[in-house]
Design a protein around this motif. Structure first.
Motif, short mmCIF file in Angstrom:
data_model
loop_
_atom_site.label_atom_id
_atom_site.label_comp_id
_atom_site.label_asym_id
_atom_site.label_seq_id
_atom_site.Cartn_x
_atom_site.Cartn_y
_atom_site.Cartn_z
N SER A 226 -0.38 7.48 2.23
CA SER A 226 -0.21 6.12 1.44
C SER A 226 0.25 6.66 0.09
O SER A 226 -0.25 6.77 -0.69
CB SER A 226 -1.03 5.54 1.33
N LYS A 227 1.43 5.84 -0.31
CA LYS A 227 1.78 5.98 -1.35
C LYS A 227 2.63 4.36 -2.25
O LYS A 227 3.05 4.36 -3.29
CB LYS A 227 3.16 6.07 -1.27
N ASN B 235 3.60 2.61 -5.76
CA ASN B 235 5.06 1.82 -5.82
C ASN B 235 6.27 2.03 -5.50
O ASN B 235 6.92 1.93 -5.41
CB ASN B 235 5.41 0.93 -7.37
N ILE B 236 5.98 3.35 -4.13
CA ILE B 236 6.72 3.98 -3.29
C ILE B 236 6.86 3.36 -2.30
O ILE B 236 5.59 3.53 -1.40
CB ILE B 236 6.09 5.50 -3.77
N GLU B 237 8.42 3.83 -1.71
CA GLU B 237 8.36 3.24 -0.31
C GLU B 237 8.46 3.95 0.66
O GLU B 237 9.04 5.23 -0.18
CB GLU B 237 9.76 2.45 -0.30
N ASP B 238 7.89 3.81 1.79
CA ASP B 238 8.10 4.56 3.05
C ASP B 238 9.42 4.05 3.50
O ASP B 238 10.35 4.82 3.81
CB ASP B 238 6.65 4.80 3.78
N ARG B 239 9.05 2.93 4.15
CA ARG B 239 10.36 2.11 5.08
C ARG B 239 9.85 0.96 4.51
O ARG B 239 11.58 0.53 4.53
CB ARG B 239 9.73 1.90 7.43
N GLN C 132 0.64 -4.51 1.59
CA GLN C 132 -0.12 -6.00 1.95
C GLN C 132 -1.42 -5.11 2.84
O GLN C 132 -1.79 -5.19 3.20
CB GLN C 132 0.66 -6.77 3.00
N VAL C 133 -0.44 -3.78 3.82
CA VAL C 133 -1.37 -3.41 4.31
C VAL C 133 -2.69 -2.67 3.59
O VAL C 133 -3.96 -2.32 3.07
CB VAL C 133 -1.14 -2.57 6.03
N GLN C 134 -1.52 -1.82 2.70
CA GLN C 134 -2.90 -0.25 1.92
C GLN C 134 -3.17 -0.27 0.50
O GLN C 134 -4.30 -0.24 0.62
CB GLN C 134 -1.30 0.81 1.68
#
Length: 263
Positions: free
Chosen positions: A83-84, A88-92, A99-101
């Motif tokens: 998780s990132k 403030n790093i985007e995965d998708r 919201q989730v992490q």
């Protein structure tokens, strides 16, 4: 009576005995009411849970395209330590990932076949434990985000399992363990940055599954291969339906299959 719909994991309610509900699009089936009854289930096709198109299911209810595109199937789902969003790093999709992490997450011990460590959002307690077929569980850390919970799980799985033996779980072959004792043994292995979130006084939660008969030699129903099955339901544990002839059907691993159920 015939019900048809797309399989999704059964909804659960933690009562004196756990209640299970199957969403069949036009109606909800209380599966507990089918205990001791014969019914048939038939494979009718596929429907991706994300795009809703009639496509072959790849994993977790998604077609191959959606599995590699939708943010709810990112690698951090199965590996919380990736998780990132806290950086403030985007995965998708950073909005979804925040919201989730960036919600409270629980690191827990659960006993379904043996003691295991796991991670879930706080809002998913005790649903996560029910889905794993755990007869007892204990919260050990409440972290402010998924990343901290994830690195805690990684640290602790060097000392306890992080997987459930599904056959032992279904056979009710349980290793009796004092989870509070295990929690105290693991405390020294909590990462330094997570120590402030350790839960010293959490209580064990006990869960009661609706099972009339446990299978001696569980054999998994592969509905896409057999196309149809008929049997007498004698139990429900985790996300498994247990039948009198030792056949077991994992509803969650068959998400995205369109089925008809005749009662």
């Amino acid at each position: 009576m015939i019900y048809q719909g797309v399989l999704k994991k059964m909804l659960t309610e933690n009562a004196t005995e756990i209640q299970y509900y199957l969403d069949m699009d036009s109606d909800f089936l209380n599966m507990n009411q089918l205990l001791s009854k014969h019914f048939s289930i038939k494979f009718e096709g596929h429907q991706c849970l994300h795009c809703n198109l009639e496509r072959k299911i790849y994993r977790t209810g998604f077609c191959k395209s959606c599995f590699f595109d939708t943010p709810s199937a990112g690698d951090w789902i199965m590996k919380p330590e990736l998780s990132k969003a806290h950086l403030n790093i985007e995965d998708r999709d950073l909005t979804y990932e925040k919201q989730v992490q960036l919600k409270p997450h629980i690191v827990y011990l659960a006993n379904s076949s043996n003691v295991k460590v796991g991670v879930t959002r706080k809002s998913q307690v005790p649903t996560r434990w029910i889905d794993q077929g755990a007869h007892e569980a204990l919260e050990i850390v409440e972290a402010p985000n998924r990343y901290l919970a994830g690195i805690t799980e990684v640290a602790l799985k060097a000392f306890v399992a992080d997987k459930t033996n599904w056959r032992k779980m279904l056979k009710n072959d349980i290793e009796e363990v004092n989870l509070i004792t295990v929690r105290e043994q693991l405390k020294q292995h909590i990462p330094d940055e997570v120590v402030p979130y350790f839960l010293d006084n959490s209580k064990e939660v006990h869960l009661n599954f609706p099972v009339l008969q446990y299978p001696e030699k569980p054999k998994s129903l592969q509905l896409e291969k057999t196309l149809s099955y008929q049997g007498k339901l004698v139990g429900i544990k985790g996300q498994y339906l247990i039948f009198e002839d030792d056949t077991v059907f994992n509803v969650r691993s068959n998400e995205g299959l369109v089925v008809s159920i005749e009662i």
